[in-house]
Scaffold this motif. Sequence first.
Motif, PDB file in Angstrom:
ATOM      1  N   ALA A 271       0.827  -1.211   0.000  1.00  0.00           N
ATOM      2  CA  ALA A 271       0.000   0.000   0.000  1.00  0.00           C
ATOM      3  C   ALA A 271       0.859   1.259   0.000  1.00  0.00           C
ATOM      4  CB  ALA A 271      -0.927  -0.014   1.212  1.00  0.00           C
ATOM      5  N   ILE A 272       1.962   1.232   0.721  1.00  0.00           N
ATOM      6  CA  ILE A 272       2.861   2.391   0.761  1.00  0.00           C
ATOM      7  C   ILE A 272       3.460   2.656  -0.619  1.00  0.00           C
ATOM      8  CG2 ILE A 272       5.135   3.133   1.611  1.00  0.00           C
ATOM      9  CD1 ILE A 272       4.340   1.918   4.339  1.00  0.00           C
ATOM     10  N   VAL A 273       3.919   1.624  -1.272  1.00  0.00           N
ATOM     11  CA  VAL A 273       4.508   1.793  -2.608  1.00  0.00           C
ATOM     12  C   VAL A 273       3.469   2.327  -3.590  1.00  0.00           C
ATOM     13  CG1 VAL A 273       5.499   0.562  -4.578  1.00  0.00           C
ATOM     14  CG2 VAL A 273       6.328   0.084  -2.259  1.00  0.00           C
ATOM     15  N   ARG A 274       2.254   1.793  -3.516  1.00  0.00           N
ATOM     16  CA  ARG A 274       1.194   2.284  -4.417  1.00  0.00           C
ATOM     17  C   ARG A 274       0.906   3.762  -4.175  1.00  0.00           C
ATOM     18  NH1 ARG A 274      -0.973  -2.770  -3.177  1.00  0.00           N
ATOM     19  NH2 ARG A 274      -2.381  -1.873  -1.609  1.00  0.00           N
ATOM     20  N   LEU A 275       0.853   4.156  -2.899  1.00  0.00           N
ATOM     21  CA  LEU A 275       0.581   5.558  -2.579  1.00  0.00           C
ATOM     22  C   LEU A 275       1.708   6.462  -3.066  1.00  0.00           C
ATOM     23  CD1 LEU A 275      -1.150   7.718  -1.225  1.00  0.00           C
ATOM     24  CD2 LEU A 275       0.033   7.203   0.934  1.00  0.00           C
ATOM     25  N   LEU A 276       2.943   6.039  -2.890  1.00  0.00           N
ATOM     26  CA  LEU A 276       4.071   6.840  -3.362  1.00  0.00           C
ATOM     27  C   LEU A 276       3.980   7.060  -4.870  1.00  0.00           C
ATOM     28  CD1 LEU A 276       7.008   5.230  -1.323  1.00  0.00           C
ATOM     29  CD2 LEU A 276       5.980   7.477  -0.946  1.00  0.00           C
ATOM     30  N   LYS A 277       3.580   6.038  -5.601  1.00  0.00           N
ATOM     31  CA  LYS A 277       3.450   6.175  -7.055  1.00  0.00           C
ATOM     32  C   LYS A 277       2.282   7.089  -7.407  1.00  0.00           C
ATOM     33  CE  LYS A 277       5.625   1.737  -8.163  1.00  0.00           C
ATOM     34  NZ  LYS A 277       5.448   0.379  -8.740  1.00  0.00           N
ATOM     35  N   GLU A 278       1.175   6.960  -6.696  1.00  0.00           N
ATOM     36  CA  GLU A 278       0.014   7.812  -6.956  1.00  0.00           C
ATOM     37  C   GLU A 278       0.334   9.286  -6.718  1.00  0.00           C
ATOM     38  OE1 GLU A 278      -3.075   6.388  -4.441  1.00  0.00           O
ATOM     39  OE2 GLU A 278      -3.223   4.433  -5.455  1.00  0.00           O
ATOM     40  N   LEU A 279       1.139   9.565  -5.701  1.00  0.00           N
ATOM     41  CA  LEU A 279       1.493  10.934  -5.356  1.00  0.00           C
ATOM     42  C   LEU A 279       2.689  11.454  -6.149  1.00  0.00           C
ATOM     43  CD1 LEU A 279       1.133  10.749  -1.440  1.00  0.00           C
ATOM     44  CD2 LEU A 279      -0.525  11.658  -3.092  1.00  0.00           C
ATOM     45  N   GLY A 280       3.275  10.596  -6.958  1.00  0.00           N
ATOM     46  CA  GLY A 280       4.460  11.005  -7.725  1.00  0.00           C
ATOM     47  C   GLY A 280       5.700  11.158  -6.870  1.00  0.00           C
ATOM     48  N   LEU A 281       5.747  10.439  -5.761  1.00  0.00           N
ATOM     49  CA  LEU A 281       6.871  10.548  -4.827  1.00  0.00           C
ATOM     50  C   LEU A 281       7.842   9.381  -4.929  1.00  0.00           C
ATOM     51  CD1 LEU A 281       5.006  11.699  -1.574  1.00  0.00           C
ATOM     52  CD2 LEU A 281       6.260  13.127  -3.205  1.00  0.00           C
ATOM     53  N   ASP A 282       7.522   8.385  -5.713  1.00  0.00           N
ATOM     54  CA  ASP A 282       8.342   7.175  -5.727  1.00  0.00           C
ATOM     55  C   ASP A 282       9.762   7.437  -6.208  1.00  0.00           C
ATOM     56  OD1 ASP A 282       6.785   7.656  -8.112  1.00  0.00           O
ATOM     57  OD2 ASP A 282       7.638   5.825  -8.947  1.00  0.00           O
ATOM     58  N   GLN A 283       9.949   8.356  -7.147  1.00  0.00           N
ATOM     59  CA  GLN A 283      11.287   8.634  -7.670  1.00  0.00           C
ATOM     60  C   GLN A 283      12.144   9.425  -6.677  1.00  0.00           C
ATOM     61  OE1 GLN A 283      12.416   7.635 -10.862  1.00  0.00           O
ATOM     62  NE2 GLN A 283      10.541   6.417 -10.917  1.00  0.00           N
ATOM     63  N   ASN A 284      11.512   9.916  -5.622  1.00  0.00           N
ATOM     64  CA  ASN A 284      12.245  10.714  -4.639  1.00  0.00           C
ATOM     65  C   ASN A 284      12.078  10.157  -3.229  1.00  0.00           C
ATOM     66  OD1 ASN A 284      13.953  12.989  -4.136  1.00  0.00           O
ATOM     67  ND2 ASN A 284      12.218  14.023  -3.160  1.00  0.00           N
ATOM     68  N   THR A 285      11.881   8.853  -3.121  1.00  0.00           N
ATOM     69  CA  THR A 285      11.695   8.246  -1.804  1.00  0.00           C
ATOM     70  C   THR A 285      12.515   6.971  -1.687  1.00  0.00           C
ATOM     71  OG1 THR A 285       9.445   9.124  -1.639  1.00  0.00           O
ATOM     72  CG2 THR A 285      10.021   7.338  -0.151  1.00  0.00           C
ATOM     73  N   LEU A 286      13.341   6.910  -0.661  1.00  0.00           N
ATOM     74  CA  LEU A 286      14.076   5.702  -0.316  1.00  0.00           C
ATOM     75  C   LEU A 286      13.247   4.906   0.684  1.00  0.00           C
ATOM     76  CD1 LEU A 286      16.596   3.846  -0.041  1.00  0.00           C
ATOM     77  CD2 LEU A 286      17.436   5.448   1.709  1.00  0.00           C
ATOM     78  N   VAL A 287      12.943   3.651   0.344  1.00  0.00           N
ATOM     79  CA  VAL A 287      12.229   2.757   1.247  1.00  0.00           C
ATOM     80  C   VAL A 287      13.179   1.641   1.660  1.00  0.00           C
ATOM     81  CG1 VAL A 287      10.291   1.163   1.535  1.00  0.00           C
ATOM     82  CG2 VAL A 287       9.994   3.258   0.196  1.00  0.00           C
ATOM     83  N   ILE A 288      13.301   1.437   2.962  1.00  0.00           N
ATOM     84  CA  ILE A 288      14.140   0.371   3.508  1.00  0.00           C
ATOM     85  C   ILE A 288      13.263  -0.555   4.325  1.00  0.00           C
ATOM     86  CG2 ILE A 288      15.937  -0.156   5.216  1.00  0.00           C
ATOM     87  CD1 ILE A 288      17.370   2.392   4.292  1.00  0.00           C
ATOM     88  N   PHE A 289      13.469  -1.846   4.160  1.00  0.00           N
ATOM     89  CA  PHE A 289      12.783  -2.839   4.994  1.00  0.00           C
ATOM     90  C   PHE A 289      13.814  -3.771   5.608  1.00  0.00           C
ATOM     91  CE2 PHE A 289      11.024  -6.970   5.930  1.00  0.00           C
ATOM     92  CZ  PHE A 289       9.870  -6.645   6.639  1.00  0.00           C
ATOM     93  N   THR A 290      13.680  -4.008   6.929  1.00  0.00           N
ATOM     94  CA  THR A 290      14.612  -4.907   7.603  1.00  0.00           C
ATOM     95  C   THR A 290      14.001  -5.373   8.917  1.00  0.00           C
ATOM     96  OG1 THR A 290      16.920  -5.138   8.342  1.00  0.00           O
ATOM     97  CG2 THR A 290      15.855  -3.017   8.745  1.00  0.00           C
TER      98      THR A 290
END
Length: 459
Positions: A271-290
Amino acid sequence: MIIFLLLLSLCIKAQQQPNIIYILADDLGYGELGSYGNTFNETPALDRLAKEGMRFTSFYAAAPVCSPYRAALMTGLYPARIGITDYLRPRAAQHLDTGYVTLPELLKKQGYHTGIVGKWHLSGYVKEGAPEETLPDQHGFDEVLVSENRGIGEGTYFYPYDFNREIAKRLPGAQEYITDRQNQEALEFIQRNREQPFFLFLSHYATHTTVHGKPEIVRHFQQKKDAGTSPPTKGNPGNDPYKKWPAGSKATHNNPHLAAQLKVIDEGVGAIVRLLKELGLDQNTLVIFTSDNGGETTITTNTPLRGGKSTLYEGGVREPFIAWWPGKIKPAAVCSQPLANYDIYPTLLELTRATGRHQPLDGISFVSLFRDPQTTLPARNFYWHYPLDKPHFLGGRSAGSIRSGSWKLISFFDDGHKELYNLDQDPGEQTDLSVRYPDRVATLDTALQAWQKEVNATH
């Protein structure tokens, strides 16, 4: 005109500053994700994140339990240097000192809006009898959402929540689930702050025991081939699916409750990735999972690694780690270089160009690996210090450890014996080479003791 140019420059600066989302699972073992070889759990969003981003295979937690990990993340220091080397109990007088400049404090000075959703665990709690506490708002977080103000052990996953009884229910339905709630709070945080650079620490309570999944998802996994089983405990003889320890929750293999919890975490990532793409923020957001440390071996394994939470074997300290940033991180890449979570602080400082005074850091930046996972970083040793008054209930023992290149030494404080492993040849730590290579044992032990002296580590 001057005002326009000033606003334009501020806008350009904001666009250049990447948003950062750090998603931390609790007690999630190395081999629980599909991208790390699991065939029972279902993690399509995280597996897609790994396919579109970079997967790290030798990323270490600074400790085999949670509070020291979080201290290292917030400060960029070895936990031993801070003095937090074990998990903090609810009544603990110890807490992360406000004299340290934490990562969110430094990012705030750079113009970031900061938020934590969920677990903190860097303090005792006044409501449980601790003499004082320092909660996230005292360490640089602008927004503190569904975070605990009591202990987290044995905390309920369904509303009302034992760890913070003041949290009001928000989600529809009779049974609000905390992981769903955290996912929703994270999405709303992103929405609120989409016009400014933000740092979001989504710190899940799952999959910490008591593992307890949503009944409909648990049933899905219970019906899968090779699903683990266990009877309900004496505390839940009626097998109430919303009460702690229902059937399946103590399964030692393919635990359906752990799988169900992980699935909700995975849904949140999607859901977070989808929202980032909808808002046009995906190209300027680093997502880390650990994850903060290895999984509990009472309910899972950390295959192919040995041991788990509370031990200094690889299964206790080597974690899944995925970094995703479209256009900035090489997709479908795998990085095998050893790193540790105290490296996050200097890495994010370089990425955000953050300036300001802070404590000398023990970690190093690995930004260069995002572009090329084969980039050579400075040679260094990795150290762990885990002193205990008595063995951990999960089997961990008082010990220290050093990794130097492919060699790893574990020095047990309780009886003085030492074990030596070559991780390149034996990542599962099945063959102790200490008798065969006594000189190497001596060299590594000398380096470990010198480091312990440098950071004032005691045991």
